[in-house]
Design an enzyme around this catalytic site. Structure first.
Site, mmCIF file in Angstrom:
data_model
loop_
_atom_site.group_PDB
_atom_site.id
_atom_site.type_symbol
_atom_site.label_atom_id
_atom_site.label_comp_id
_atom_site.label_asym_id
_atom_site.label_seq_id
_atom_site.Cartn_x
_atom_site.Cartn_y
_atom_site.Cartn_z
ATOM 1 N N SER A 50 0.781 -1.090 0.122
ATOM 2 C CA SER A 50 0.144 -0.012 -0.033
ATOM 3 C C SER A 50 0.755 1.281 -0.012
ATOM 4 C CB SER A 50 -1.041 0.065 1.280
ATOM 5 O OG SER A 50 -1.880 0.959 1.188
ATOM 6 N N ASP A 195 -5.930 -3.526 -2.265
ATOM 7 C CA ASP A 195 -4.569 -3.456 -1.550
ATOM 8 C C ASP A 195 -4.053 -4.432 -0.865
ATOM 9 O OD1 ASP A 195 -3.050 -2.465 0.951
ATOM 10 O OD2 ASP A 195 -4.208 -0.496 0.867
#
Length: 351
Positions: A50, A195
């Site tokens: 991320s 993610d």
């Protein structure tokens, strides 16, 4: 000794590891007496999830004019949050209202994030990064983890190579915050990705496995990890309040709980592994022990909170001043005495 740099996910809290990296790079420049010294010069392998994946890509992005050198300093990588954080996590009144009542699946439009990533990375590809790395994501259709591997992109070519802007968009597609990233390889293969924080908010363990695969003769004794976190949450959720909330409204809380638990588990397991090998000092984990002074949500990107995050990052640098100086000295010494590295041929067609 093989050196790994691993950076956690955490949204706007990426400012915290960004501050630590900028401080480490300043020390590398000063101690080595080399104004061009960069983080990318001193680690063998990089891993990010991320916001950590975005930082890794910035640190390893080649410069257009001098491709063997990084385009961005650690300070310039940090600036992506300070300069653009408030815009990335910005939604109009009606969008916020609709998201609150579950009429939208994500809080923020992805257009601003995609525009920022385009501005930073342009047409640079994963295969062009300066060092081997992995960036995490999750394929929602195949229900399996997806690792963007720089070496796989080199070996497999366009079928497994991606534009860096798309890598960063995918790894930061946090559920309820941004829409799923419909990502395409250079050859046009489609990957619907979330993610990587849904399974590896702390990618250190994944990085350790990659390095041991890379060098079959290398054991944990010969691998050192610098793992940078974005802050350990101590936020408590009231049982009655949580139980009565609508499912859509507790989504961000569930993401927070899931990511915190997974990150803490990875940290615990790695501590135990290195202690059992008698090499506890080779696993360094740096993160704030609490976030009580700031708003800790992934999207808490107001000007005021960004300034508080900068202050927290600065405090982390001060508290770890001696450690950062020692680490910089070790990195410089190892680089001066290092031999030619073994090739990273381990990422084959099975990648």
């Amino acid at each position: 000794m093989k050196r790994i740099l691993s950076i956690d996910g955490g949204g706007i809290r990426g400012i915290i590891p960004g501050m630590l990296l900028a401080a480490l790079e300043r020390r590398l420049k000063r101690i080595s007496n080399n104004p061009d010294a960069a983080i990318a010069d001193y680690f063998d392998f990089f891993a990010g999830t991320s916001t950590g994946g975005i930082l890794i890509c910035l640190l390893l992005c080649p410069d257009d004019q001098t491709p063997p050198r990084p385009r961005f300093s650690a300070k310039e990588a940090l600036d992506i949050y300070v300069t653009h954080g408030s815009d990335i996590f910005k939604a109009g009144f009606f969008r916020r209202l609709m998201a609150k009542f579950g009429l939208l699946s994500e809080r923020y439009p992805s257009a601003t994030l995609e525009h920022v990533l385009q501005a930073y990375f342009g047409e640079i590809k994963l295969s062009e990064l300066l060092k081997p790395c992995i960036v995490t994501a999750y394929n929602i259709e195949l229900r399996k983890t997806h690792f963007f591997r720089q070496q796989t992109a080199i070996v497999r070519g366009d079928s497994r190579d991606f534009y860096l802007r798309d890598v960063c968009r995918a790894t930061s597609a946090a559920p309820t915050y941004f829409s799923v990233a419909e990502t395409y390889s250079i050859s046009g293969t489609r990957y619907p990705l979330l993610d990587g924080g849904v399974f590896a908010p702390n990618p250190s363990m994944s990085a350790l496995v990659e390095v041991t695969r890379a060098f079959n003769e290398t054991k944990i004794n010969d691998i050192a990890i610098l793992s940078l976190g974005t802050g350990r949450s101590r936020k408590a959720y009231d049982y009655e309040h949580f139980k009565k909330r609508r499912a859509i409204s507790v989504g961000p809380a569930l993401i927070d709980i899931m990511m915190s638990g997974a990150a803490e588990s990875s940290d615990f397991f790695l501590q135990q592994l290195y202690r059992s090998a008698g090499k506890a000092e080779q696993y360094i984990r740096i993160e704030p022990s609490n976030l009580h002074s700031i708003r800790e949500e992934l999207d808490a990107a107001s000007y005021n909170n960004i300034q508080k995050l900068i202050a927290l990052g600065d405090r982390m640098v001060s508290e770890n001043d001696e450690l950062l100086n020692q680490l910089a000295g070790q990195l410089i010494s190892e680089k001066e005495h290092s031999q030619t590295r073994s090739p990273w041929r381990f990422l084959s067609a099975k990648g």
